[in-house]
Design a protein around this motif. Structure first.
Motif, PDB file in Angstrom:
ATOM      1  N   CYS A  26       0.836  -1.197   0.000  1.00 50.65           N
ATOM      2  CA  CYS A  26       0.000   0.000   0.000  1.00 50.65           C
ATOM      3  C   CYS A  26       0.877   1.256   0.000  1.00 50.65           C
ATOM      4  O   CYS A  26       2.007   1.266   0.469  1.00 50.65           O
ATOM      5  CB  CYS A  26      -1.028  -0.042   1.119  1.00 50.65           C
ATOM      6  N   PRO A  28       1.027   4.342   1.514  1.00 51.64           N
ATOM      7  CA  PRO A  28       1.688   4.992   2.660  1.00 51.64           C
ATOM      8  C   PRO A  28       2.832   4.191   3.275  1.00 51.64           C
ATOM      9  O   PRO A  28       3.675   4.787   3.953  1.00 51.64           O
ATOM     10  CB  PRO A  28       0.552   5.208   3.670  1.00 51.64           C
ATOM     11  N   CYS A  51      -4.158   0.458   9.888  1.00 46.86           N
ATOM     12  CA  CYS A  51      -3.199   0.747   8.809  1.00 46.86           C
ATOM     13  C   CYS A  51      -1.784   0.813   9.377  1.00 46.86           C
ATOM     14  O   CYS A  51      -0.847   0.235   8.827  1.00 46.86           O
ATOM     15  CB  CYS A  51      -3.541   2.065   8.119  1.00 46.86           C
ATOM     16  N   TYR A  54      -0.489  -2.652  10.512  1.00 48.11           N
ATOM     17  CA  TYR A  54      -0.068  -3.484   9.368  1.00 48.11           C
ATOM     18  C   TYR A  54       1.307  -3.032   8.848  1.00 48.11           C
ATOM     19  O   TYR A  54       2.197  -3.850   8.585  1.00 48.11           O
ATOM     20  CB  TYR A  54      -1.146  -3.405   8.279  1.00 48.11           C
ATOM     21  N   MET A  55       1.486  -1.719   8.736  1.00 49.28           N
ATOM     22  CA  MET A  55       2.764  -1.235   8.173  1.00 49.28           C
ATOM     23  C   MET A  55       3.932  -1.477   9.127  1.00 49.28           C
ATOM     24  O   MET A  55       5.028  -1.819   8.704  1.00 49.28           O
ATOM     25  CB  MET A  55       2.644   0.253   7.827  1.00 49.28           C
ATOM     26  N   THR A 108      -4.115   7.966   4.686  1.00 48.29           N
ATOM     27  CA  THR A 108      -4.511   6.602   4.336  1.00 48.29           C
ATOM     28  C   THR A 108      -5.752   6.670   3.437  1.00 48.29           C
ATOM     29  O   THR A 108      -6.297   7.753   3.197  1.00 48.29           O
ATOM     30  CB  THR A 108      -4.856   5.796   5.598  1.00 48.29           C
ATOM     31  N   CYS A 109      -6.198   5.510   2.993  1.00 50.37           N
ATOM     32  CA  CYS A 109      -7.361   5.471   2.080  1.00 50.37           C
ATOM     33  C   CYS A 109      -8.566   6.181   2.683  1.00 50.37           C
ATOM     34  O   CYS A 109      -9.252   6.946   2.003  1.00 50.37           O
ATOM     35  CB  CYS A 109      -7.737   4.022   1.793  1.00 50.37           C
ATOM     36  N   SER A 141      -4.073   4.827  -1.165  1.00 54.45           N
ATOM     37  CA  SER A 141      -3.497   3.584  -1.666  1.00 54.45           C
ATOM     38  C   SER A 141      -4.143   3.103  -2.953  1.00 54.45           C
ATOM     39  O   SER A 141      -3.588   2.268  -3.651  1.00 54.45           O
ATOM     40  CB  SER A 141      -3.607   2.498  -0.601  1.00 54.45           C
TER      41      SER A 141
HETATM   42  S1  SF4 Z   1      -6.734   0.932   4.190  1.00 49.09           S
HETATM   43 FE1  SF4 Z   1      -5.414   1.779   2.580  1.00 49.09          FE
HETATM   44  S2  SF4 Z   1      -3.753   2.790   3.699  1.00 49.09           S
HETATM   45 FE2  SF4 Z   1      -4.770   1.427   5.172  1.00 49.09          FE
HETATM   46  S3  SF4 Z   1      -3.566  -0.481   5.065  1.00 49.09           S
HETATM   47 FE3  SF4 Z   1      -5.289  -0.690   3.619  1.00 49.09          FE
HETATM   48  S4  SF4 Z   1      -4.456  -0.054   1.632  1.00 49.09           S
HETATM   49 FE4  SF4 Z   1      -3.059   0.723   3.223  1.00 49.09          FE
END
Ligand code: SF4
Length: 493
Positions: A26, A28, A51, A54-55, A108-109, A141
């Motif tokens: 994604c 970000p 978000c 996960y990152m 984010t999205c 994203s």
């Molecule tokens: S919602 Fe969007 S910014 Fe958040 S983890 Fe999913 S793809 Fe990435």
């Protein structure tokens, strides 16, 4: 008429719309990685907690280092009424708890979809006391991939600290700097200064770049530089923000440099497209922004993977600095050519599937074509529109004619194509492992992320030394497979 199983499968494949195991990350996450490479920076995601979790997990699993990513922590109410208040209190909390010199804010999205005006929210905090520098990058994203987030974050940082007014405000300093380098510009002195925008490389790649610049006597500002922060020593005391990163004071001087070098042929192709179509500076890369705003000459070259692309990289350095390539690297080049000859009997006409971030695909495909391997399928989840033309200009014509190129694909589509390609091995991130396993071919791990091995962040991809490491690993991987499958048990291959 009865539909055969194969036909059923084909119909299903043609009709499915969902992505299955995306060959991209994604947007970000790229921005947060770029922010990790700035000294004293804390990334802050404007969006929901999941978000950033996960990152963090993705980065920690690859780098095996602590990674803090703050969040403005959206709730149902925020999603409906807007996240301005959450973002303000998140900035204040991060400023108080981490004492950062800069907060890198990526959207984010969700925050992009509801349309929060982040620049306006940040502007409204300009007069608040005790706030660090604030830089914002828009990273929905659904409009790009991690590499877009990465490049856009770097451009936002360069833009923020090198405003048009920099020349006027710092006229004296600039003149002094230019005077200092005048005699050295294209001479043999030690005061040549360059900006280097390496793209999303490994820690080891960044360390190798530093070695090159140091041995060439070039004062380089590498942006971003996360090789210490994301591959550091053990701590005796807890560090709120790890040491390392490009200092803001150096970023503020980028407009005074003698030149910039940007790695990535796809990135360069996008700049050409922007220039030809008259797109705004919003779409410029960091190097092109400095070129347009301050006249800092910018050269875009491919990721220096393999002999040809590394030659181009050193030629660009020589062109920008008028300094010769040090003997140590020429010696590495000689040893690499010797290794190419030695390994030809193992690699000639082998077939590889290359996937991942587009610039990495181009670099690896170029390297493979040098060592006799045909990159039969070059695939990426990104869709810049430049992959095919860039591969055509990079690869020898006879190799280009043998390959299939797929952009905007997921691993389901890669696997479907791969079955027709009869590959000997796959090369890319660990996200391709399940595909490699089903195809029953080995996987050579490069790029990001690598979640099923240690040392992913210490893989050297670039330069003659990186190509030496890559060719050794590829040949040994193929030999190991042959040895394992042999019922004779050869110990001499
Ligand atoms: S919602 Fe969007 S910014 Fe958040 S983890 Fe999913 S793809 Fe990435």
């Amino acid at each position: 008429m009865q539909i055969t199983t194969d036909k059923k499968k084909k119909a299903l494949r043609q009709n499915y719309t969902a992505t299955q195991n995306a060959c991209k990350l994604c947007t970000p996450i790229g921005a947060t990685l770029a922010f990790q490479g700035i000294e004293g920076c804390i990334p802050l995601l404007h969006g929901s907690q999941g978000c950033s979790t996960y990152m963090r997990r993705y980065l920690i699993s690859h780098f095996k280092e602590p990674v803090d990513i703050a969040s403005s922590n959206f709730t149902e109410e925020t999603a409906i009424f807007g996240g301005g208040a959450n973002l303000k209190s998140a900035i204040e909390n991060v400023a108080r708890q981490y004492l950062p010199s800069i907060i890198g804010i990526a959207t984010t999205c969700l925050s992009e979809t509801i349309g929060d005006d982040v620049p306006m929210i940040i502007n409204s905090m300009q007069n608040c006391d005790n706030l660090p520098e604030l830089v914002h990058v828009s990273t929905a994203s659904y409009t790009g991939t991690h590499i877009d987030g990465f490049h856009n974050a770097i451009r936002a940082v360069v833009d923020r600290f090198n405003p048009e007014s920099a020349t006027l405000n710092n006229k004296d300093a600039q003149n002094k700097e230019r005077d200092k380098t005048k005699s050295d510009k294209f001479g043999s002195g030690e005061n040549i200064s360059l900006n280097c925008f390496p793209g999303m490389l490994s820690n080891e790649d960044i360390r190798y770049l530093k070695e090159i610049f140091s041995l060439m006597g070039i004062k380089a500002t590498i942006l971003p530089d996360y090789c210490e922060r994301l591959d550091g020593e053990p701590w005796i005391d807890y560090q709120v923000i790890q040491r390392g990163g490009t200092p803001i004071s150096s970023i503020k001087k980028m407009y005074q440099a003698n030149g910039s070098i940007e790695l990535g042929r796809i990135l360069a192709a996008k700049q050409d497209f922007n220039q030809n179509s008259g797109n705004s500076s919003q779409n410029l890369s960091a190097g092109e922004l400095l070129a347009k705003r301050f006249g800092v000459k910018s050269l875009g070259v491919g990721l220096p993977i393999g002999v040809k692309e590394t030659d181009r990289f050193f030629e660009a350095l020589e062109q920008l600095t008028k300094k010769a390539t040090p003997a140590i690297f020429l010696n590495e080049r000689g040893r690499l050519i010797d290794a190419y000859v030695d390994c030809n009997k193992y690699l000639s006409q082998k077939r590889a599937i290359v996937y991942g971030e587009e610039d990495l695909v181009v670099g690896i495909a170029s390297f493979l074509s040098e060592v006799g391997v045909v990159p039969v399928l070059c695939a990426s989840g990104a869709k810049s529109g430049a992959l095919k033309s860039v591969l055509q200009e990079t690869l020898p014509q006879n190799i280009f004619e043998q390959i299939i190129i797929k952009d905007g694909v997921d691993f389901m589509e890669i696997e479907h194509e791969a079955k027709e390609c009869d590959p000997d091995f796959l090369i890319g991130s660990s996200k391709g492992y399940a595909t490699a396993r089903r195809l029953d071919v080995p996987l050579v791990r490069v790029g990001f992320p690598i979640h099923d091995r240690v040392g992913g962040s210490r893989i050297l991809h670039i330069g003659y030394r990186g190509a030496q490491r890559l060719i050794d690993e590829i040949v040994n991987t193929l030999l190991e497979r042959r040895q394992e499958r042999s019922n004779i048990g050869y110990s001499y291959m």
